[in-house]
Design a protein around this motif. Structure first.
Motif, mmCIF file in Angstrom:
data_model
loop_
_atom_site.group_PDB
_atom_site.id
_atom_site.type_symbol
_atom_site.label_atom_id
_atom_site.label_comp_id
_atom_site.label_asym_id
_atom_site.label_seq_id
_atom_site.Cartn_x
_atom_site.Cartn_y
_atom_site.Cartn_z
ATOM 1 N N ASP A 131 0.822 -1.208 0.000
ATOM 2 C CA ASP A 131 0.000 0.000 0.000
ATOM 3 C C ASP A 131 0.856 1.258 0.000
ATOM 4 O OD1 ASP A 131 -2.295 -1.612 0.123
ATOM 5 O OD2 ASP A 131 -2.225 -1.674 2.320
ATOM 6 N N GLY A 132 1.952 1.217 -0.753
ATOM 7 C CA GLY A 132 2.792 2.396 -0.897
ATOM 8 C C GLY A 132 3.728 2.659 0.255
ATOM 9 N N GLN A 133 3.764 1.779 1.253
ATOM 10 C CA GLN A 133 4.609 1.978 2.423
ATOM 11 C C GLN A 133 5.522 0.770 2.617
ATOM 12 O OE1 GLN A 133 4.546 4.854 4.242
ATOM 13 N NE2 GLN A 133 2.960 5.635 2.846
ATOM 14 N N LEU A 134 6.728 1.023 3.156
ATOM 15 C CA LEU A 134 7.636 -0.073 3.475
ATOM 16 C C LEU A 134 7.173 -0.797 4.741
ATOM 17 C CD1 LEU A 134 11.129 1.527 2.768
ATOM 18 C CD2 LEU A 134 9.910 -0.168 1.376
ATOM 19 N N VAL A 135 7.220 -2.120 4.691
ATOM 20 C CA VAL A 135 6.896 -2.928 5.865
ATOM 21 C C VAL A 135 8.148 -3.009 6.738
ATOM 22 C CG1 VAL A 135 6.158 -5.194 6.668
ATOM 23 C CG2 VAL A 135 5.239 -4.261 4.518
ATOM 24 N N PRO A 136 8.046 -2.686 8.039
ATOM 25 C CA PRO A 136 9.239 -2.736 8.907
ATOM 26 C C PRO A 136 9.917 -4.102 8.838
ATOM 27 C CG PRO A 136 7.417 -1.678 10.050
ATOM 28 C CD PRO A 136 6.854 -2.227 8.766
ATOM 29 N N ALA A 137 11.238 -4.077 8.767
ATOM 30 C CA ALA A 137 11.995 -5.318 8.613
ATOM 31 C C ALA A 137 11.802 -6.265 9.787
ATOM 32 C CB ALA A 137 13.480 -4.998 8.423
ATOM 33 N N ALA A 138 11.477 -5.735 10.961
ATOM 34 C CA ALA A 138 11.293 -6.598 12.132
ATOM 35 C C ALA A 138 10.164 -7.597 11.927
ATOM 36 C CB ALA A 138 11.009 -5.741 13.365
ATOM 37 N N ARG A 139 9.269 -7.332 10.977
ATOM 38 C CA ARG A 139 8.145 -8.239 10.745
ATOM 39 C C ARG A 139 8.522 -9.447 9.899
ATOM 40 N NH1 ARG A 139 3.084 -4.154 9.286
ATOM 41 N NH2 ARG A 139 3.297 -2.776 11.098
ATOM 42 N N TRP A 140 9.688 -9.406 9.253
ATOM 43 C CA TRP A 140 10.024 -10.522 8.366
ATOM 44 C C TRP A 140 11.497 -10.928 8.458
ATOM 45 C CZ3 TRP A 140 13.454 -8.284 4.967
ATOM 46 C CH2 TRP A 140 13.307 -6.906 4.729
ATOM 47 N N THR A 141 12.188 -10.523 9.516
ATOM 48 C CA THR A 141 13.569 -10.940 9.746
ATOM 49 C C THR A 141 13.709 -11.521 11.140
ATOM 50 O OG1 THR A 141 14.199 -8.731 10.522
ATOM 51 C CG2 THR A 141 14.529 -9.209 8.179
ATOM 52 N N GLY A 142 14.819 -12.227 11.358
ATOM 53 C CA GLY A 142 15.123 -12.781 12.660
ATOM 54 C C GLY A 142 16.388 -13.610 12.585
ATOM 55 N N GLY A 143 16.657 -14.363 13.627
ATOM 56 C CA GLY A 143 17.829 -15.233 13.650
ATOM 57 C C GLY A 143 17.629 -16.458 12.773
ATOM 58 N N GLY A 144 18.770 -17.041 12.356
ATOM 59 C CA GLY A 144 18.716 -18.166 11.443
ATOM 60 C C GLY A 144 18.944 -19.508 12.094
ATOM 61 N N GLY A 145 18.790 -19.597 13.396
ATOM 62 C CA GLY A 145 18.977 -20.875 14.067
ATOM 63 C C GLY A 145 20.408 -21.074 14.536
ATOM 64 N N ALA A 146 20.709 -22.271 14.973
ATOM 65 C CA ALA A 146 22.002 -22.569 15.577
ATOM 66 C C ALA A 146 23.141 -22.215 14.636
ATOM 67 C CB ALA A 146 22.071 -24.053 15.937
ATOM 68 N N GLY A 147 24.093 -21.475 15.175
ATOM 69 C CA GLY A 147 25.260 -21.082 14.401
ATOM 70 C C GLY A 147 25.014 -19.940 13.444
ATOM 71 N N ALA A 148 23.783 -19.442 13.400
ATOM 72 C CA ALA A 148 23.436 -18.328 12.499
ATOM 73 C C ALA A 148 22.421 -17.424 13.192
ATOM 74 C CB ALA A 148 22.880 -18.851 11.182
ATOM 75 N N GLU A 149 22.777 -16.973 14.401
ATOM 76 C CA GLU A 149 21.826 -16.246 15.230
ATOM 77 C C GLU A 149 21.668 -14.777 14.869
ATOM 78 O OE1 GLU A 149 24.248 -18.199 16.406
ATOM 79 O OE2 GLU A 149 23.306 -19.749 17.640
ATOM 80 N N ILE A 150 22.428 -14.280 13.881
ATOM 81 C CA ILE A 150 22.342 -12.872 13.494
ATOM 82 C C ILE A 150 20.884 -12.528 13.212
ATOM 83 C CG2 ILE A 150 23.053 -11.181 11.774
ATOM 84 C CD1 ILE A 150 25.599 -12.889 11.403
ATOM 85 N N GLY A 151 20.402 -11.429 13.803
ATOM 86 C CA GLY A 151 18.972 -11.168 13.857
ATOM 87 C C GLY A 151 18.348 -10.472 12.671
ATOM 88 N N ASP A 152 19.115 -10.165 11.611
ATOM 89 C CA ASP A 152 18.507 -9.446 10.477
ATOM 90 C C ASP A 152 18.414 -10.328 9.241
ATOM 91 O OD1 ASP A 152 21.177 -9.565 9.791
ATOM 92 O OD2 ASP A 152 21.286 -7.489 9.074
ATOM 93 N N GLN A 153 18.323 -11.641 9.438
ATOM 94 C CA GLN A 153 18.206 -12.551 8.303
ATOM 95 C C GLN A 153 16.750 -12.674 7.853
ATOM 96 O OE1 GLN A 153 20.896 -16.170 8.554
ATOM 97 N NE2 GLN A 153 20.973 -15.474 10.675
ATOM 98 N N VAL A 154 16.578 -12.835 6.533
ATOM 99 C CA VAL A 154 15.244 -12.974 5.962
ATOM 100 C C VAL A 154 14.667 -14.334 6.359
ATOM 101 C CG1 VAL A 154 13.979 -13.178 3.787
ATOM 102 C CG2 VAL A 154 15.746 -11.422 4.055
#
Length: 424
Positions: free
Chosen positions: A86-109
């Motif tokens: 709807d013409g607006q960016l969706v905040p990344a927090a709604r679709w990113t997070g950690g990638g599980g064991a050994g990949a805990e970085i929180g900005d992964q898709v």
């Protein structure tokens, strides 16, 4: 300073002209000279798939299956994905997070969160694909060489019947390459012709919205294999039709005359008259007090500009432009192995897309300027370096100007380590 560049030099990468021409031919249905004269920076150009070279389409560059691969199996992180609805960016927090064991970085898709957004009508924007996806890495390099400009490539995936962004304009020229599905484009002439990067449409949102209500200069549906060129500033909106849509947007980050102005002003700091303080007690809010200072400043600036050194301006523009267009990727492990096994029979070629200048540097040395550093070499190496800079595949033992194979191997090893050349 006398340049030692071989033909086609002055920083232009040595590549077969057909490579860039073929990339451009995939984007425009007219000859390059006509495109440059009639459309580049002036008017849009619609090129239907039937008017472009065979094989048609762009799925060899990027496809819906390729997008799924990136979104699910490659550990993609922000900012390589944006999501809009709807013409607006969706905040990344709604679709990113950690990638599980050994990949805990929180900005992964997170693929399940991306599914939620896309199924709900959001547009996915995969950014920087000219750095991520091998076919687009090569295509962007070749097209950038044809245009003489740095490029960026994004992909837009829009669900059926949806529109990711409201009518807007870009501050860079674009090629739109329709990969899959159909998308309806409405295009209006610029409110601000040739906008600079800092002159974004957001400051003119009301004017843009009002103009979008009027008749379009171009109202067209792009089908798979179609291409569209839009100069910067042209207003546009796009809506997916009866099925989902995937298109690539190639953004052309061309330098402008204003960039020359910026570099001239930066160099103007060398002029003492322009560094002078305003008189003591000057009321800077009073036009009458400022007028004589403005007159004096304009005169000093005019005098300085008449003495401006083109070489100094070119050096500053080089520092700005060259890092924006990276050369072809190298394979660090293969390159290191070539260093270990290098001999007179090794064949080398210039790294594709590398920008360079070869210039004298003192009485006994030459300087090879690259996009990120300068290499100093003995002047005796000049003929051998020039031979490699032509882009031709060259056997190390055939490098000219050096007395023996030991010196040729030493030079070749240096250029391999500096990623100037690659083994073939």
């Amino acid at each position: 300073m006398t340049h030692l560049d071989p033909p086609g030099g002055h920083g232009r990468p040595a590549v077969p002209s057909a490579t860039g021409a073929a990339a451009l031919a995939r984007c425009v249905s007219v000859e390059p000279a006509k495109f440059a004269a009639a459309h580049w920076g002036h008017t849009p150009l619609l090129s239907r798939a039937a008017e472009l070279p065979d094989p048609p389409g762009f799925t060899d560059l990027f496809s819906p299956a390729d997008a799924d691969e990136l979104l699910s199996r490659r550990g993609l992180r922000t900012p390589f994905l944006r999501i809009a609805k709807d013409g607006q960016l969706v905040p990344a927090a709604r679709w990113t997070g950690g990638g599980g064991a050994g990949a805990e970085i929180g900005d992964q898709v997170l693929d399940e969160r991306v599914l939620e957004q896309y199924a709900g009508g959001a547009t996915l924007v995969l950014q920087g694909l000219h750095r991520l996806w091998p076919p687009l890495v090569d295509f962007a390099r070749d097209l950038g060489l044809a245009l003489g400009q740095p490029l960026q490539v994004n992909a837009y995936l829009t669900p059926a019947g949806n529109q990711g962004f409201a009518t807007h304009y870009d501050t860079h020229d674009v090629f739109v390459l329709q990969v899959d599905g159909r998308k309806h484009w409405r295009i209006h002439p610029p409110l601000l012709p040739d906008p600079l990067e800092k002159q974004t449409w957001g400051g003119r949102a009301d004017e843009v919205s009002a103009t979008a209500q009027g008749p379009a200069a171009l109202d067209v549906v792009l089908a798979p294999g179609d291409a569209l060129y839009l100069p910067r500033g042209w207003l546009h909106s796009a809506q997916a039709q009866e099925a989902s849509s995937l298109h690539l947007t190639v953004g052309i980050r061309a330098l402008t005359r204003y960039a020359l102005v910026e570099e001239l002003l930066a160099l103007a700091a060398e002029d003492r008259r322009l560094r002078a303080s305003l008189p003591f007690g000057t009321d800077v809010a009073d036009p009458d007090a400022i007028e004589p200072e403005l007159t004096e400043t304009v005169e000093a600036l005019r005098d300085w500009l008449l003495r401006a050194d083109p070489a100094a301006v070119a050096a500053r523009l080089r520092q700005r432009a060259w890092p924006a267009a990276r050369p072809a990727p190298i394979r660090p492990l293969a390159q290191a192995n070539a260093l270990a096994t290098l001999d007179a029979d090794t064949r080398l070629a210039l790294r594709p897309g590398l920008r360079w200048q070869l210039v004298p540097h003192g009485p006994d040395t030459v300087a090879l300027r690259l996009f990120d550093r300068t290499i100093t070499l003995p002047a005796d190496c000049g003929p051998a370096v020039r031979a490699l800079l032509t882009g031709a595949v060259t056997r190390v033992g055939d490098l000219p100007g050096l007395p023996d194979d030991a010196d040729r191997i030493t030079l070749a090893r240096r250029l391999l380590r500096e990623a100037v050349v690659v083994p073939t």
